[in-house]
Design an enzyme around this catalytic site. Structure first.
Site, short mmCIF file in Angstrom:
data_model
loop_
_atom_site.label_atom_id
_atom_site.label_comp_id
_atom_site.label_asym_id
_atom_site.label_seq_id
_atom_site.Cartn_x
_atom_site.Cartn_y
_atom_site.Cartn_z
N ALA A 1 47.71 36.11 31.91
CA ALA A 1 47.58 36.43 33.36
C ALA A 1 47.43 37.94 33.45
O ALA A 1 48.40 38.66 33.59
CB ALA A 1 48.82 35.93 34.10
N SER B 1 47.10 46.47 33.50
CA SER B 1 47.92 47.56 32.95
C SER B 1 48.40 47.20 31.55
O SER B 1 48.28 47.99 30.61
CB SER B 1 49.10 47.88 33.87
OG SER B 1 49.95 46.77 33.99
N GLU C 1 42.26 35.69 33.67
CA GLU C 1 42.73 35.89 35.04
C GLU C 1 42.16 34.78 35.92
O GLU C 1 40.98 34.48 35.87
CB GLU C 1 42.30 37.27 35.54
CG GLU C 1 42.54 37.54 37.02
CD GLU C 1 43.97 37.33 37.48
OE1 GLU C 1 44.90 37.82 36.83
OE2 GLU C 1 44.15 36.65 38.51
N ASP D 1 42.58 28.83 34.93
CA ASP D 1 44.01 28.60 35.08
C ASP D 1 44.57 28.67 33.65
O ASP D 1 44.07 27.98 32.75
CB ASP D 1 44.21 27.19 35.68
CG ASP D 1 45.68 26.88 35.92
OD1 ASP D 1 46.53 27.42 35.18
OD2 ASP D 1 45.97 26.10 36.83
N CYS E 1 58.04 40.14 37.30
CA CYS E 1 58.62 41.27 38.03
C CYS E 1 59.50 40.69 39.14
O CYS E 1 59.50 41.18 40.26
CB CYS E 1 57.55 42.20 38.56
SG CYS E 1 56.31 41.40 39.56
N1 SAM Z 1 49.62 41.49 33.63
C1 SAM Z 1 49.10 42.14 34.80
C2 SAM Z 1 49.21 43.64 34.63
O1 SAM Z 1 50.08 44.09 33.90
O2 SAM Z 1 48.39 44.38 35.20
C3 SAM Z 1 49.78 41.64 36.05
C4 SAM Z 1 49.71 40.17 36.19
S1 SAM Z 1 50.33 39.54 37.71
C5 SAM Z 1 52.03 39.60 37.48
C6 SAM Z 1 49.99 37.84 37.54
C7 SAM Z 1 48.51 37.51 37.58
O3 SAM Z 1 48.37 36.12 37.32
C8 SAM Z 1 47.84 37.73 38.91
O4 SAM Z 1 46.71 38.56 38.73
C9 SAM Z 1 47.40 36.35 39.37
O5 SAM Z 1 46.17 36.35 40.07
C10 SAM Z 1 47.29 35.63 38.06
N2 SAM Z 1 47.46 34.14 38.11
C11 SAM Z 1 48.04 33.38 39.08
N3 SAM Z 1 48.05 32.11 38.72
C12 SAM Z 1 47.48 32.04 37.50
C13 SAM Z 1 47.18 30.97 36.61
N4 SAM Z 1 47.52 29.72 36.91
N5 SAM Z 1 46.56 31.26 35.45
C14 SAM Z 1 46.23 32.53 35.14
N6 SAM Z 1 46.49 33.59 35.94
C15 SAM Z 1 47.10 33.33 37.10
#
Ligand code: SAM
Length: 490
Positions: free
Chosen positions: A136, A141, A160, A187, A258
């Site tokens: 994800a 970052s 993503e 997903d 987080c």
């Molecule tokens: N790791 C990233 C960073 O450090 O910049 C932040 C990730 S953020 C906490 C979680 C991410 O998961 C979001 O961008 C969201 O769109 C994505 N997301 C949500 N559901 C998901 C899924 N089922 N599979 C993959 N990604 C997903």
């Protein structure tokens, strides 16, 4: 949320902290921490921190830059490339950090200090040429942090789900000069079946309720409810299970959020342990850095409360896969792979052209073609190329035409460090012109010809073309900026 609850909301700052959230936190706050200090820290502004992108600049160069610009820095104790950073208000108002040369050149990434922890927890298990999944990934970052730890080698699949966030991820990887990434748009739940036991290491920085982010986003708890914690935890369980299937035996999995609630943290980890029994083991994080034990749970996870290290709230767990497991639902992708290896003639022509112009003798990865496009794929990508459909693999080097290859901007941003000739260090005002799409005036007429790699703060930022008394600007139109960049008046 009920009206009474809204009224009871703690409103002595603009930070929105609902009472039912506080009541919930009280049920799991460790005994050595007080709810008063938790609330106090939730309402305090967050210290800004940045991570030095070692693909573009060294920590020594960063420190030198800060000293020359009177930026105050303090090392983040758990990340050797992380620093809290303070600039004068006058400078910040005149030129936001995102418009400075060091940021535009990809030398730094603005990243909250506690968010540097998950990749640091992975570090001891990571080898440069590993095949790694960031399940994800956007905005990237941690992807760029891991890419830097891998020194742009091996292959890092950055996945993503959201299309708009995938675009931001791609743009960030370009700015940071990452070329060992393959981006995908699924997903994360699909990886366990399509990429079963393919990855040496996996990071799952899961979508979560973001309870730890109130210091950055005053409205983070606006829609808070235990019911939504439970809904998100169900997604997280699917993702962690998929990640464990996708992990090779002997590999490590980092699970992070987080958020603070045990529903999305400890309970999701317990679900993994229950599902996979003897095949999974916790790798305790109490000795990850000095004082890590202050945030460590009895299980060996890091539960970073905002008041412990004056940061955002975060949760990090590390697991090792001890044995292979069975997956009865293995799936295979259909459809042909649209790229083929560059033939000997093209490879020779291209390699001799970049050797002649830039002194670049070899490239880290494999040359691939699709129609007229020439790409550089990450090392070892062939091991996973047919498993899923990727949105973007490695970097596009250029487009072939009858006299050679027209180079792409990304060739310079990601590989410019390898150049020995035909580089040109821009001054601040030349760089401001460059980002605004203008040509660069030279003091004296040059006899040089062909393409030149432009650098800023020692990092490659793009291409130009020598033309007598100027360098012709090759910045792609969509990257041209109209706002004030780089220079500010004191
Ligand atoms: N790791 C990233 C960073 O450090 O910049 C932040 C990730 S953020 C906490 C979680 C991410 O998961 C979001 O961008 C969201 O769109 C994505 N997301 C949500 N559901 C998901 C899924 N089922 N599979 C993959 N990604 C997903």
């Amino acid at each position: 949320m009920s009206k009474a609850n809204v009224l009871e909301t703690i409103l002595n700052t603009t930070t929105f902290i609902p009472k039912n959230f506080i009541d919930d936190v009280k049920t799991y706050l460790p005994n050595n921490l007080s709810i008063e200090s938790f609330i106090e820290y939730c309402q305090k502004p967050l210290r800004r921190s940045v991570r030095v992108n070692t693909l573009k600049m060294t920590v020594t160069e960063f420190k030198q830059y800060c000293s020359e610009n009177n930026w105050k820095i303090e090392a983040v104790p758990w990340c050797n490339t992380g620093f809290w950073l303070e600039r004068s208000t006058e400078e910040e108002d005149s030129l936001p950090l995102g418009s400075t040369d060091i940021h535009l050149s990809g030398g730094i990434y603005v990243q909250e200090a506690s968010s540097m922890l998950p990749p640091m927890a992975l570090e001891s298990s990571l080898k440069e040429d590993d095949i790694v999944l960031d399940m994800a990934a956007a905005p990237g970052s941690k992807t760029s942090q891991i890419a830097a730890m891998m020194n742009n080698r091996g292959v890092l699949v950055a996945n993503e789900l959201s299309s708009s966030r995938l675009k931001v991820l791609a743009a960030n990887m370009k700015r940071m000069g990452v070329h060992n990434c393959a981006l995908s748009h699924f997903d994360g739940a699909v990886f366990g079946d399509y990429m079963f036991e393919c990855f040496d290491n996996i990071q799952l920085d899961a979508p979560c309720s973001g309870e730890g982010t109130v210091r950055k986003d005053a409205d983070a708890l606006k829609n808070w409810s235990v019911e939504s914690n439970i809904d998100i935890a169900n997604v997280q369980k699917q993702l962690i299970k998929s990640a464990f299937f996708a992990l090779k035996p002997g590999g490590s999995l980092i699970y992070s959020t987080c958020t603070l609630t045990p529903i999305e943290n400890q309970a999701v980890c317990q679900y993994l342990l229950d599902q996979f029994g003897d095949c999974v083991e916790i790798e305790p994080l109490d000795a990850l850095f000095e004082n890590a034990d202050k945030a460590c749970t009895s299980e060996g996870y890091l539960h970073v409360w905002p008041q412990i290290f004056d940061s955002e709230g975060f949760f990090i767990a590390k697991f090792k896969k001890l044995y292979s497991i069975d997956n009865p639902n293995l799936k295979t992708k259909k459809g042909a792979f649209p790229f083929s290896s560059a033939d000997t003639k093209l490879t020779k022509t291209f390699m001799s052209a970049i050797k002649k112009q830039f002194g670049i003798k070899s490239l880290p990865g494999e040359l691939k073609v699709r129609d007229k496009e020439l790409w550089l794929f990450p090392e070892r990508f062939s091991e996973i190329e047919n498993k899923i459909k990727y949105s973007r693999i490695g970097i596009k080097l250029g487009t072939t035409h009858k006299n050679g290859v027209r180079l792409e901007h990304e060739f310079a941003t990601a590989l410019g460090k390898l150049a020995e000739n035909n580089t040109y260090a821009l001054t601040q005002s030349q760089a401001a012109d460059y980002y605004q799409g203008k040509d660069i005036r030279l003091e004296t007429v040059t006899s040089l010809c062909g393409e030149v790699i432009l650098t800023l703060c020692g990092a490659p930022i793009g291409l130009g073309k020598w033309q007598k008394s100027k360098i012709k600007n090759s910045l792609p139109r969509d990257l041209v900026m109209n706002n004030r960049v780089i220079e500010w008046s004191r």
